[in-house]
Design an enzyme around this catalytic site. Structure first.
Site, PDB file in Angstrom:
ATOM      1  N   ASP A   1      -2.306  -3.175  12.801  1.00  0.00           N
ATOM      2  CA  ASP A   1      -2.284  -3.874  11.512  1.00  0.00           C
ATOM      3  C   ASP A   1      -2.762  -5.306  11.730  1.00  0.00           C
ATOM      4  OD1 ASP A   1      -1.233  -1.553  10.503  1.00  0.00           O
ATOM      5  OD2 ASP A   1       0.722  -2.384   9.956  1.00  0.00           O
TER       6      ASP A   1
ATOM      7  N   LYS B   1       0.868  -1.180   0.000  1.00  0.00           N
ATOM      8  CA  LYS B   1       0.000   0.000   0.000  1.00  0.00           C
ATOM      9  C   LYS B   1       0.904   1.229   0.000  1.00  0.00           C
ATOM     10  CE  LYS B   1      -3.846   2.182   2.472  1.00  0.00           C
ATOM     11  NZ  LYS B   1      -4.183   2.559   3.862  1.00  0.00           N
TER      12      LYS B   1
ATOM     13  N   HIS C   1      -1.318   2.439  16.192  1.00  0.00           N
ATOM     14  CA  HIS C   1      -0.555   3.522  15.561  1.00  0.00           C
ATOM     15  C   HIS C   1      -1.443   4.343  14.638  1.00  0.00           C
ATOM     16  CE1 HIS C   1      -0.218  -0.045  12.957  1.00  0.00           C
ATOM     17  NE2 HIS C   1      -0.082   0.781  11.930  1.00  0.00           N
TER      18      HIS C   1
ATOM     19  N   HIS D   1      -5.066   2.526  14.495  1.00  0.00           N
ATOM     20  CA  HIS D   1      -5.420   1.135  14.195  1.00  0.00           C
ATOM     21  C   HIS D   1      -4.242   0.236  14.553  1.00  0.00           C
ATOM     22  CE1 HIS D   1      -2.942   2.319  10.791  1.00  0.00           C
ATOM     23  NE2 HIS D   1      -2.688   1.032  10.605  1.00  0.00           N
TER      24      HIS D   1
HETATM   25  C1  OGA Z   1      -0.708   1.658   7.413  1.00  0.00           C
HETATM   26  C2  OGA Z   1       0.039   2.586   8.286  1.00  0.00           C
HETATM   27  C3  OGA Z   1       1.621   4.356   8.521  1.00  0.00           C
HETATM   28  C4  OGA Z   1       2.492   5.223   7.709  1.00  0.00           C
HETATM   29  O1  OGA Z   1      -0.718   1.894   6.171  1.00  0.00           O
HETATM   30  O2  OGA Z   1      -1.257   0.673   7.960  1.00  0.00           O
HETATM   31  O3  OGA Z   1      -0.049   2.441   9.475  1.00  0.00           O
HETATM   32  O4  OGA Z   1       3.583   5.549   8.194  1.00  0.00           O
HETATM   33  N1  OGA Z   1       0.786   3.547   7.718  1.00  0.00           N
HETATM   34  O5  OGA Z   1       2.116   5.607   6.592  1.00  0.00           O
HETATM   35 NI    NI Z   2      -0.768   0.449   9.976  1.00  0.00          NI
END
Ligand code: OGA
Ligand code: NI
Length: 354
Positions: free
Chosen positions: A236, A215, A290, A234
């Site tokens: 992960d 992502k 986080h 959230h």
């Molecule tokens: C996620 C996330 C944090 C970031 O995509 O699950 O926590 O540093 N990203 O972009």
């Molecule tokens: Ni995350």
């Protein structure tokens, strides 16, 4: 069905608005904890995300190797998140991954829309933004590109960015190397739990079934960063998550009831223990809460790779070796899909009671 067409966050950000639409404004209780991320990143006092040097993770010398494993174990138990350094993935490859992703996002929004996902019909891969999934209509200040990158036979290369032309080659090589790193980490974590070296790898699906999903999070500049979040709080759901970013701060970890801002550590890869490993280890390894802050001055981009077990084939539950009379199982058996359902349900319940 009524579908409201919301613009991409990037389009909103570049439209020159001085105040953000209400859907992006966090609830009052949350606003009090959102500060200026550059100020937050400078703070030296208080607990900091640990840095783990992996140089000796496969050392021939047992004592040296075990010292490294112990460091990893401590970080996984106390924090569930860490900066990995000397992880074996070259600076050059990481730079190329960042460059091709950034180049894709530099395309005009109309070009990127050609890759738009369609969440309503279950096509989650592609270019997207969060759709409001509850009555409050809460949204996040980001657009993203999401796709499966490993195993290679499960990829759909037809939806991968064609511009820049090196995107596929570079991202594929990164996926292969990260898959290798994930195996090393899973071995070390297995040993730390007193299990056979290959156990966790097998429990999350092995080479055939463990899925790596990339992502790319694109967080545009935000005119009112103290009112929004790039990603809301959230944990992960993955087994492990590996994150690269463009050296703009944003990630915060909820540690000992406070939000701690991750520093930008050159050439490191941030690694999260996800819910899947938390469950298998019966909570010995933590999946930490986080979130991501945004800012006014710099676009932030992060590349998160989620290493996930197959949705229905495996029932996740604390491994028998992690359970005892004094350590009863903390999690009921659930497939990965059921775990996701359960989390969504809990969230909906939270919203109903607010
Ligand atoms: C996620 C996330 C944090 C970031 O995509 O699950 O926590 O540093 N990203 O972009
Ligand atoms: Ni995350």
């Amino acid at each position: 069905m009524v579908t409201s067409v919301l613009p991409r966050v990037e389009s909103l950000a570049s439209s020159g608005i001085q105040s953000i639409p209400k859907e992006y404004i966090r609830p009052q209780e949350e606003l009090t904890s959102i500060g200026n991320v550059f100020e937050e990143e400078k703070k030296e006092e208080g607990p900091q995300v640990p840095t783990i040097d992996l140089t000796e993770i496969e050392s021939e010398d047992k004592e040296v190797r075990e010292r490294c494993q112990q460091e990893l174990k401590k970080a996984a138990m106390e924090w569930g998140v860490m900066h990995l350094v000397n992880h074996g993935i070259s600076e050059e490859l990481m730079d190329r991954v960042r460059k091709v992703g950034q180049k894709f996002f530099e395309l005009p929004v109309e070009e990127k829309e050609k890759y738009a996902n369609d969440q309503s019909s279950g096509n989650v891969q592609g270019y997207g933004s969060k759709l409001a999934n509850n009555a409050s209509g809460q949204l996040e200040w980001e657009d993203y590109f999401f796709h499966l990158i490993f195993p290679e036979d499960k990829r759909d290369l037809s939806i991968w960015p064609k511009i820049p032309s090196e995107y596929t080659e570079v991202t594929s090589e990164y996926a292969r190397q990260l898959r290798g790193l994930a195996s090393k980490i899973l071995s070390a974590l297995s040993i730390c739990l007193g299990l056979e070296e290959g156990r966790l790898e097998k429990e999350v699906g092995g080479v055939e079934e463990l899925l790596l999903q990339l992502k790319i999070n694109y967080y545009p500049k935000c005119p009112q960063p103290e009112l929004a979040l790039g990603v809301e709080a959230h944990t992960d759901i993955s087994a492990l998550t590996f994150i690269l970013h463009n050296m703009v701060p944003g990630l915060q970890l909820f540690y000992q009831a406070k939000w701690v801002t991750a520093k930008c550590v050159p050439n490191s890869i941030i690694m999260h223990i996800g819910d899947t490993i938390e469950i298998l280890s019966n909570g010995k390894f933590k999946s930490i809460l986080h979130r991501g802050l945004v800012n006014k001055e710099k676009v932030r981009i992060s590349w998160a790779v989620f290493c996930e077990p197959p949705k229905d084939k495996i029932i996740l539950k604390p491994l028998p070796e992690t359970v005892s009379e004094t350590e009863p199982p903390l999690f009921p058996p659930r497939t990965f899909a059921q775990h996701i359902e359960h989390k969504l349900f809990r969230k909906t319940q939270d919203n109903l009671s607010n």
